[in-house]
Write a protein that holds these residues in place. Structure first.
Motif, short mmCIF file in Angstrom:
data_model
loop_
_atom_site.label_atom_id
_atom_site.label_comp_id
_atom_site.label_asym_id
_atom_site.label_seq_id
_atom_site.Cartn_x
_atom_site.Cartn_y
_atom_site.Cartn_z
N SER A 1 -28.19 -27.62 112.07
CA SER A 1 -28.25 -26.05 112.38
C SER A 1 -29.26 -25.40 111.83
O SER A 1 -29.81 -25.86 110.76
N ILE A 2 -29.86 -24.29 112.48
CA ILE A 2 -30.75 -23.55 111.91
C ILE A 2 -30.25 -23.01 110.42
O ILE A 2 -29.51 -21.99 110.89
N GLN A 3 -30.98 -22.84 109.65
CA GLN A 3 -30.64 -22.14 108.24
C GLN A 3 -31.22 -20.92 108.17
O GLN A 3 -30.72 -19.85 107.62
N GLN A 4 -32.57 -20.92 108.56
CA GLN A 4 -33.34 -19.80 108.47
C GLN A 4 -34.62 -19.83 109.37
O GLN A 4 -35.18 -20.97 109.44
N ILE A 5 -35.14 -18.86 110.10
CA ILE A 5 -36.39 -18.87 110.77
C ILE A 5 -37.12 -17.63 110.34
O ILE A 5 -36.72 -16.47 110.19
N ALA A 6 -38.29 -17.85 109.86
CA ALA A 6 -39.33 -16.70 109.35
C ALA A 6 -40.69 -17.23 109.48
O ALA A 6 -41.00 -18.42 109.56
N THR A 7 -41.68 -16.26 109.15
CA THR A 7 -43.13 -16.62 109.05
C THR A 7 -43.05 -17.43 107.66
O THR A 7 -42.06 -17.34 106.51
N PRO A 8 -44.01 -18.50 107.41
CA PRO A 8 -44.39 -19.31 106.16
C PRO A 8 -44.30 -18.29 104.94
O PRO A 8 -43.50 -18.75 104.25
N ASP A 9 -44.72 -17.34 105.12
CA ASP A 9 -44.96 -16.58 103.54
C ASP A 9 -43.40 -15.86 103.23
O ASP A 9 -43.14 -16.04 102.35
N HIS A 10 -42.89 -15.37 104.58
CA HIS A 10 -41.48 -14.80 104.18
C HIS A 10 -40.60 -15.86 103.77
O HIS A 10 -39.58 -15.77 102.82
N LEU A 11 -40.63 -17.06 104.48
CA LEU A 11 -39.77 -18.05 104.19
C LEU A 11 -39.93 -18.32 102.68
O LEU A 11 -38.71 -18.66 101.92
N TRP A 12 -41.11 -18.50 102.14
CA TRP A 12 -41.36 -19.12 100.91
C TRP A 12 -40.96 -18.04 99.80
O TRP A 12 -40.39 -18.30 98.80
N ARG A 13 -41.27 -16.74 100.07
CA ARG A 13 -40.78 -15.70 99.13
C ARG A 13 -39.57 -15.14 99.38
O ARG A 13 -39.01 -14.71 98.08
N HIS A 14 -38.72 -15.50 100.30
CA HIS A 14 -37.37 -14.92 100.44
C HIS A 14 -36.75 -15.98 101.24
O HIS A 14 -35.80 -15.74 102.29
N PRO A 15 -36.48 -17.19 100.72
CA PRO A 15 -35.50 -18.11 101.20
C PRO A 15 -34.07 -17.55 101.28
O PRO A 15 -33.58 -16.81 100.60
N ALA A 16 -33.19 -17.79 102.43
CA ALA A 16 -32.03 -16.99 102.78
C ALA A 16 -30.67 -17.59 101.72
O ALA A 16 -29.84 -16.81 101.82
N SER A 17 -31.02 -18.65 101.34
CA SER A 17 -29.77 -19.31 100.75
C SER A 17 -30.26 -20.29 99.42
O SER A 17 -31.42 -20.62 99.51
N ARG A 18 -29.52 -20.46 98.69
CA ARG A 18 -29.78 -21.69 97.60
C ARG A 18 -30.11 -22.98 98.48
O ARG A 18 -31.08 -23.74 98.12
N GLU A 19 -29.56 -23.37 99.65
CA GLU A 19 -29.87 -24.78 100.23
C GLU A 19 -31.14 -24.57 100.66
O GLU A 19 -32.06 -25.53 100.48
N PRO B 1 -42.06 -14.79 86.90
CA PRO B 1 -41.22 -13.95 87.50
C PRO B 1 -41.48 -13.87 89.01
O PRO B 1 -40.75 -14.28 89.88
N GLU B 2 -42.92 -13.74 89.36
CA GLU B 2 -43.19 -13.70 90.94
C GLU B 2 -43.11 -15.08 91.55
O GLU B 2 -43.57 -15.33 92.78
N GLU B 3 -42.94 -16.22 90.92
CA GLU B 3 -43.11 -17.58 91.16
C GLU B 3 -41.41 -18.02 91.43
O GLU B 3 -41.30 -19.07 91.43
N CYS B 4 -40.64 -17.13 91.26
CA CYS B 4 -39.24 -17.33 91.13
C CYS B 4 -38.50 -16.66 92.33
O CYS B 4 -38.98 -15.53 92.71
N VAL B 5 -37.26 -17.03 92.73
CA VAL B 5 -36.65 -16.26 93.87
C VAL B 5 -34.94 -16.12 93.36
O VAL B 5 -34.50 -16.94 92.78
N ARG B 6 -34.64 -14.97 94.00
CA ARG B 6 -33.21 -14.72 93.77
C ARG B 6 -32.48 -14.93 95.13
O ARG B 6 -32.71 -14.50 96.24
N VAL B 7 -31.51 -15.78 94.97
CA VAL B 7 -30.93 -16.19 96.09
C VAL B 7 -29.31 -16.34 95.90
O VAL B 7 -28.73 -16.24 94.74
N SER B 8 -28.26 -16.21 96.96
CA SER B 8 -26.81 -16.10 96.89
C SER B 8 -26.55 -17.46 95.98
O SER B 8 -26.99 -18.58 96.46
N ALA B 9 -25.61 -17.31 95.29
CA ALA B 9 -24.88 -18.29 94.33
C ALA B 9 -24.03 -19.16 95.23
O ALA B 9 -23.75 -20.32 95.05
#
Length: 338
Positions: A212-230, A328-336
């Protein structure tokens, strides 16, 4: 995106008729776009590519190109070309004849011009008469790419084409391939487990896990804003800090979130003297565990204040204590909960 490029809708594919390999995947590849399907071994990415090529039957869903459903279109009539990791060149043919294999019906002068243009595109000028047996691995893959591009495929399907090459060679080849795809305006679908390949070549990346696809995004958006902890973990973020732990290191996160530390999220700083917190960073001392020396730096395993372990690279020999700065700018916030 109807009528333009590839459309995969709710595709379900079984591997060897019993194992669910692709589970309801939907994605688009616009004309001239390069999309990478990125996933670990066994995620279903190669099965998805084979289904698009017509080499695996769909159990459900549709595959459409330029508005035409491909369900009843033979593999040879789709106008797609598959490039595998082995290259599959013909050893008894020269480089030029390999490249020209798919355009044998063109007039000789036009065929030769096309071959020479493509050899120039893949940086193999002067290789036309070379035997395949004399080529290096990288040269052979460039010939395979030129041969794949020769017939101007409606869609180029790349199945982990660089996985057999060493890292240094792969990095150079990625630059060549990226330039070739852009110059020829080729529509391409790449499947790979290698993040560097996906980020270097793709306009958009689809992360695939368990079919299953977990996320589709541009490379930059994917890296900076992953959709989930997985997704974040797959991309290399970690360890993950709960709210109290993140706050102790100077970063506020919302309830229900965790803070993922990226590969460059911790930075070694002056190991002696006082470390002061600031709005931009939070300095602290850590306990150093194992260290590994490699080419001018030390890779140290450190224990963070809350007990989790992480890696920090430093040019200084760590003594009893190592100063570390959280970036901080090298960290991401994702759903627990992911």
């Amino acid at each position: 995106m109807m009528g333009s490029g590839l459309e995969v809708r709710n595709a379900v594919v079984y591997y060897e008729r019993t194992k669910l390999a692709v589970d309801g995947v939907s994605l688009d590849v616009a004309r001239g776009e390069v999309v990478a399907v990125l996933g670990a071994s066994g995620s279903g990415k190669s099965t998805l590519l084979r289904a698009v090529a017509g080499l695996e039957p769909l159990a459900n869903g549709r595959i459409v190109f330029d508005g035409v459903d491909l369900a009843d279109v033979e593999v040879s009539k789709r106008g797609f070309v598959v490039m595998f990791q082995e290259g599959q060149l013909f050893p008894h043919l020269s480089v030029a004849r390999n490249v020209a294999y798919g355009i044998r019906d063109l007039p000789r002068a036009e065929r030769e011009q096309r071959v020479n243009e493509l050899l120039h595109t893949v940086e193999l000028d002067g290789y036309a008469n070379r035997a395949i047996s004399t080529l290096s691995g990288g040269e052979a893959q460039r010939v395979a790419l030129a041969r794949s591009l020769a017939p101007n495929p409606r869609l180029l399907l790349l199945d982990e084409p660089f996985s057999a090459l060493d890292r240094a060679l792969r990095e150079h080849l990625l630059q060549v391939v990226s330039q070739a795809l852009r110059l020829t305006r080729t529509t391409a679908l790449l499947v790979t487990h290698d993040q560097d390949e996906a980020f270097a070549l793709a306009d958009r990346i689809a992360v695939l896990a368990d079919g299953s696809i977990q996320q589709i995004a541009t490379p930059d958006h994917l890296w900076r804003h992953p959709a989930s902890r997985e997704v974040a973990e797959f991309l290399g973020y970690g360890p993950f800090l709960e709210k109290p732990e993140a706050k102790a290191l100077g970063i506020e996160i919302a309830d229900g979130e965790v803070l993922g530390i990226g590969p460059r999220g911790l930075e070694a700083v002056e190991a002696h003297g006082q470390l002061l917190p600031s709005p931009q960073c939070f300095g602290f001392y850590v306990v150093v565990g194992e260290t590994r020396h490699a080419r001018g730096y030390i890779d140290a395993v450190v224990t963070l204040p809350h007990g989790q372990q992480a890696r920090v690279r430093t040019k200084n020999e760590p003594d009893l204590r190592l100063g570390v700065r959280l970036v901080p700018e090298e960290c991401v916030r994702v759903s627990a909960g992911a």
